[in-house]
Design an enzyme around this catalytic site. Structure first.
Site, PDB file in Angstrom:
ATOM      1  N   LYS A 175       0.929  -1.003   0.004  1.00  0.00           N
ATOM      2  CA  LYS A 175      -0.026  -0.086  -0.061  1.00  0.00           C
ATOM      3  C   LYS A 175       0.865   1.326   0.006  1.00  0.00           C
ATOM      4  O   LYS A 175       1.494   1.611   1.040  1.00  0.00           O
ATOM      5  CB  LYS A 175      -1.029  -0.094   1.240  1.00  0.00           C
ATOM      6  CG  LYS A 175      -1.821   1.245   0.947  1.00  0.00           C
ATOM      7  CD  LYS A 175      -2.469   1.603   2.649  1.00  0.00           C
ATOM      8  CE  LYS A 175      -1.801   2.754   2.956  1.00  0.00           C
ATOM      9  NZ  LYS A 175      -1.836   4.230   2.158  1.00  0.00           N
ATOM     10  N   GLU A 250      10.386   2.281  10.291  1.00  0.00           N
ATOM     11  CA  GLU A 250      11.282   3.483  10.029  1.00  0.00           C
ATOM     12  C   GLU A 250      10.451   4.757  10.113  1.00  0.00           C
ATOM     13  O   GLU A 250       9.568   5.058   9.262  1.00  0.00           O
ATOM     14  CB  GLU A 250      11.720   3.349   8.673  1.00  0.00           C
ATOM     15  CG  GLU A 250      12.679   2.133   8.177  1.00  0.00           C
ATOM     16  CD  GLU A 250      14.111   1.984   9.274  1.00  0.00           C
ATOM     17  OE1 GLU A 250      14.353   3.253   9.524  1.00  0.00           O
ATOM     18  OE2 GLU A 250      14.336   0.754   9.277  1.00  0.00           O
ATOM     19  N   CYS A 284      13.175  12.103   5.822  1.00  0.00           N
ATOM     20  CA  CYS A 284      13.324  11.790   7.373  1.00  0.00           C
ATOM     21  C   CYS A 284      14.666  12.285   7.488  1.00  0.00           C
ATOM     22  O   CYS A 284      14.838  12.413   9.068  1.00  0.00           O
ATOM     23  CB  CYS A 284      13.117  10.203   7.236  1.00  0.00           C
ATOM     24  SG  CYS A 284      14.139   9.485   6.193  1.00  0.00           S
ATOM     25  N   GLU A 386       9.097  17.345  14.725  1.00  0.00           N
ATOM     26  CA  GLU A 386       9.304  17.153  13.169  1.00  0.00           C
ATOM     27  C   GLU A 386       8.405  17.996  12.597  1.00  0.00           C
ATOM     28  O   GLU A 386       7.289  17.854  12.477  1.00  0.00           O
ATOM     29  CB  GLU A 386       9.246  15.662  12.878  1.00  0.00           C
ATOM     30  CG  GLU A 386      10.007  15.639  11.698  1.00  0.00           C
ATOM     31  CD  GLU A 386       9.624  14.106  10.929  1.00  0.00           C
ATOM     32  OE1 GLU A 386       8.452  13.627  11.001  1.00  0.00           O
ATOM     33  OE2 GLU A 386      10.426  13.567  10.234  1.00  0.00           O
TER      34      GLU A 386
HETATM   35  P1  NAD Z   1       2.296   8.689   7.519  1.00  0.00           P
HETATM   36  O1  NAD Z   1       2.569   8.226   8.540  1.00  0.00           O
HETATM   37  O2  NAD Z   1       1.177   9.841   7.566  1.00  0.00           O
HETATM   38  O3  NAD Z   1       1.807   7.824   6.426  1.00  0.00           O
HETATM   39  C1  NAD Z   1       2.840   6.716   5.828  1.00  0.00           C
HETATM   40  C2  NAD Z   1       2.117   5.474   5.357  1.00  0.00           C
HETATM   41  O4  NAD Z   1       1.281   5.032   6.537  1.00  0.00           O
HETATM   42  C3  NAD Z   1       1.002   6.076   4.334  1.00  0.00           C
HETATM   43  O5  NAD Z   1       0.933   5.003   3.271  1.00  0.00           O
HETATM   44  C4  NAD Z   1      -0.343   6.176   4.931  1.00  0.00           C
HETATM   45  O6  NAD Z   1      -1.319   5.902   4.219  1.00  0.00           O
HETATM   46  C5  NAD Z   1      -0.082   4.985   6.182  1.00  0.00           C
HETATM   47  N1  NAD Z   1      -1.046   4.974   7.221  1.00  0.00           N
HETATM   48  C6  NAD Z   1      -1.402   6.120   7.746  1.00  0.00           C
HETATM   49  N2  NAD Z   1      -2.174   5.721   8.646  1.00  0.00           N
HETATM   50  C7  NAD Z   1      -2.108   4.539   8.765  1.00  0.00           C
HETATM   51  C8  NAD Z   1      -2.868   3.527   9.814  1.00  0.00           C
HETATM   52  N3  NAD Z   1      -3.511   4.084  10.810  1.00  0.00           N
HETATM   53  N4  NAD Z   1      -2.582   2.211   9.595  1.00  0.00           N
HETATM   54  C9  NAD Z   1      -1.920   1.920   8.773  1.00  0.00           C
HETATM   55  N5  NAD Z   1      -1.190   2.809   7.648  1.00  0.00           N
HETATM   56  C10 NAD Z   1      -1.522   4.200   7.937  1.00  0.00           C
HETATM   57  O7  NAD Z   1       3.829   9.502   7.139  1.00  0.00           O
HETATM   58  P2  NAD Z   1       4.071  10.406   5.746  1.00  0.00           P
HETATM   59  O8  NAD Z   1       3.324  11.752   6.175  1.00  0.00           O
HETATM   60  O9  NAD Z   1       3.324   9.624   4.266  1.00  0.00           O
HETATM   61  O10 NAD Z   1       5.287  10.606   5.685  1.00  0.00           O
HETATM   62  C11 NAD Z   1       6.214  11.452   6.349  1.00  0.00           C
HETATM   63  C12 NAD Z   1       6.767  10.785   7.608  1.00  0.00           C
HETATM   64  O11 NAD Z   1       7.476   9.693   7.260  1.00  0.00           O
HETATM   65  C13 NAD Z   1       7.823  11.674   8.299  1.00  0.00           C
HETATM   66  O12 NAD Z   1       7.547  11.504   9.765  1.00  0.00           O
HETATM   67  C14 NAD Z   1       9.191  10.982   8.166  1.00  0.00           C
HETATM   68  O13 NAD Z   1      10.158  11.373   8.845  1.00  0.00           O
HETATM   69  C15 NAD Z   1       9.012   9.722   8.100  1.00  0.00           C
HETATM   70  N6  NAD Z   1       9.877   9.043   7.050  1.00  0.00           N
HETATM   71  C16 NAD Z   1      10.751   8.191   7.798  1.00  0.00           C
HETATM   72  C17 NAD Z   1      11.702   7.698   7.010  1.00  0.00           C
HETATM   73  C18 NAD Z   1      12.778   6.507   7.622  1.00  0.00           C
HETATM   74  O14 NAD Z   1      13.362   5.687   6.798  1.00  0.00           O
HETATM   75  N7  NAD Z   1      12.837   6.827   8.854  1.00  0.00           N
HETATM   76  C19 NAD Z   1      11.786   7.754   5.593  1.00  0.00           C
HETATM   77  C20 NAD Z   1      10.997   8.510   5.023  1.00  0.00           C
HETATM   78  C21 NAD Z   1       9.879   9.272   5.482  1.00  0.00           C
END
Ligand code: NAD
Length: 496
Positions: A175, A250, A284, A386
């Site tokens: 997904k 992550e 990130c 963040e």
């Molecule tokens: P997000 O947590 O909002 O969403 C990430 C994914 O999770 C999306 O596909 C989303 O649809 C899904 N999701 C959201 N709620 C969910 C739930 N309740 N159950 C299951 N899946 C769910 O994050 P984002 O806004 O897409 O990305 C930004 C964040 O990602 C930032 O905090 C960034 O630091 C982090 N990030 C971390 C890394 C790493 O490797 N550490 C890399 C890139 C981004």
């Protein structure tokens, strides 16, 4: 009329059960609809999980070197389609073409590495404590894997999970984020063209609360590999915990660059610009804190300001653009809200930026000016939370020891950097900084696909993606003892 895209289940492109779709728009030009994509629900996940479970039975029997050959073919296709994929990713999430090319390249690097892993997947052989007994470990696949990804690296992050999952013999329900669906379609098309059998990779579009939740709670899905915010990661960890399901998370970062007064300041400014404003600060690993020795503060701040003023903001597809838009309007509001918080925080001083950028062609997108605060201290919310945008806070310190205290004063622990010519300080920093990745004389950005990637504290839950450590996520150790003595031997009891 925008193209209508479908889910991919058991080797076929299929409509979602709901019959509903959502529009995806270009963040640089919000009237441009890039496509419509399925608004799926739990019944679609059910079909995908069933298909993945069936396909797993055959896929795990394919010898790993053969699985590697398919992944190598995918690498070749990614190389051929690099430019096309980069353009799609830039249109979907806004970062400049140079960066989306790098995003695809990371996918290529990962595919090549993981294809080679097909001829390694090393276990261990080790002496048994008993005579005439052989001991070894082998790796077994986990089963059906749920892969949930964010939008900021629409090609690289999915490949960091998909390729190691496949080489280990797992099948997948994938997904992607709703902001970058077409990149996921192209990636799955490439995998199919490379020869991944039907049902081994399944792609379901939809929201986190519907599709994401259905994946993490599904009893046939044995492992969740997630990248995204710490808030979502915490929810996933608790749901997986209730089911004793393995999950590799992550999550967020609040990364910092230390600048010691002996550093090459021009080099440190190069690093700060790339770290803070690359991908419009939406990495990130983005640098959101600059911890600067007081003796270097004036020079460094002046150089940084002069260079930041020259950043060209615009559509990432334009040749001259150096910084694209934010991903969507809620993200721009979030960034602006944090700027408001920063302005009201004790002593923080806004040096430049702090407002949306809506001039000329940029009026149609979610652009924001590169923003620099100074006079920061670790207690401030903009020093702790963040922001995920082009906002950086300069924090003056009196010496190296204070710099280490400040850099470690955060709930996160992903990436850190120090600029100094003093070898002793560099090594001390490597030892004392609490983060998964430490750079010396280069920015907080720059991970390579054959080295472990991940963080400590609230950034991760103890796993590392990329390199050989990714194999540990996507396989289970099986320990094997072979006794050829012909008699009962009792470990820990038979001592002769
Ligand atoms: P997000 O947590 O909002 O969403 C990430 C994914 O999770 C999306 O596909 C989303 O649809 C899904 N999701 C959201 N709620 C969910 C739930 N309740 N159950 C299951 N899946 C769910 O994050 P984002 O806004 O897409 O990305 C930004 C964040 O990602 C930032 O905090 C960034 O630091 C982090 N990030 C971390 C890394 C790493 O490797 N550490 C890399 C890139 C981004």
């Amino acid at each position: 009329m925008a193209t209508k895209f479908k889910n991919f289940i058991n080797g076929k492109w299929v409509e979602p059960d709901s019959g509903k779709y959502f529009e995806n728009i270009n963040p640089a030009s919000k009237t441009e609809v890039l496509g419509v994509f399925p608004r799926s629900e739990s019944s679609d996940v059910e079909k995908a999980a069933q298909a993945a479970e069936n396909a797993f039975e055959k896929w795990k029997e394919v010898p790993a070197p053969k699985r590697g050959e398919i992944i190598l073919k995918a690498a070749q296709l990614l190389i051929e389609k690099k430019e096309e994929l980069a353009r799609i990713a830039t249109r979907e999430m806004g970062k400049i073409l140079m960066e989306t090319r790098g995003d695809v390249q990371e996918g290529i690097d990962t595919a090549i590495y993981m294809a080679g892993e097909g001829r390694r997947l090393f276990g261990q052989t080790t002496p048994s404590e008993l005579r005439n007994k052989f001991a070894m470990t082998v790796r077994a696949p986990v089963g059906v894997v749920g892969i949930i990804t964010p939008w900021n690296f629409p090609v690289a992050i999915p490949t960091w999970k998909i390729f190691p999952a496949l080489i280990c013999g797992n099948s997948i329900v994938f997904k992607p984020a709703t902001d970058t669906p077409e990149s996921a379609i192209r990636l799955v098309e490439i995998l199919t063209e490379a020869g991944i059998p039907d049902g081994v990779i399944n792609l379901i579009f939809g929201s986190g609360s519907d599709v994401g939740k259905a994946i993490i709670t599904h009893p046939k899905i044995n492992l969740i590999s997630f990248t995204g915010s710490s808030e979502t990661g915490r929810f996933i960890a608790s749901e997986c915990g209730k089911r004793l399901k393995k999950c590799a998370l992550e999550m967020g970062g609040k990364n910092a660059q230390i600048i010691i007064d002996d550093a090459d300041l021009d080099l440190a400014v190069d690093g700060a610009l790339w770290g803070a404003f690359g991908t419009t600060g939406q990495r990130c690993t983005a640098t959101s804190r600059l911890i600067v020795h007081k003796k270097a503060l004036d020079d460094f701040s002046h150089k940084l300001l002069e260079r930041t003023k020259k950043i060209i903001i615009g559509n990432g597809l334009d040749q001259d653009t150096q910084m694209g838009p934010l991903i969507n309007e809620p993200q721009r509001e979030k960034v602006h809200n944090y700027v408001g918080i920063g302005k009201n925080e004790d002593k923080a001083e806004l040096l430049m930026g702090g407002e949306p950028h809506a001039e000329g062609k940029c009026s149609q997108g979610f652009f924001y000016k590169p923003t620099i605060f100074t006079n920061g201290n670790p207690g401030m919310r903009i020093a702790q939370e963040e922001i995920f945008g082009p906002v950086v806070l300069i924090m003056p310190v009196k010496d190296f020891d204070e710099a280490i205290k400040v850099i470690n004063n955060t709930q996160y622990g992903l990436s850190s950097s120090i600029y100094t010519k003093d070898l002793n300080l560099a090594f001390k920093a490597v030892e004392k900084i609490q983060s998964g990745i430490v750079y010396v004389n280069s920015p907080t950005i720059g991970a390579e696909s054959h080295l472990p990637f991940g963080g400590v504290k609230d950034t991760g839950n103890g796993h590392r993606e990329a390199g050989v450590t990714a194999i540990d996520i996507f396989s289970e150790w099986k320990t094997v003892y072979i006794d050829y003595s012909g008699r009962l031997q009792k470990a820990q009891i038979d001592t002769e």
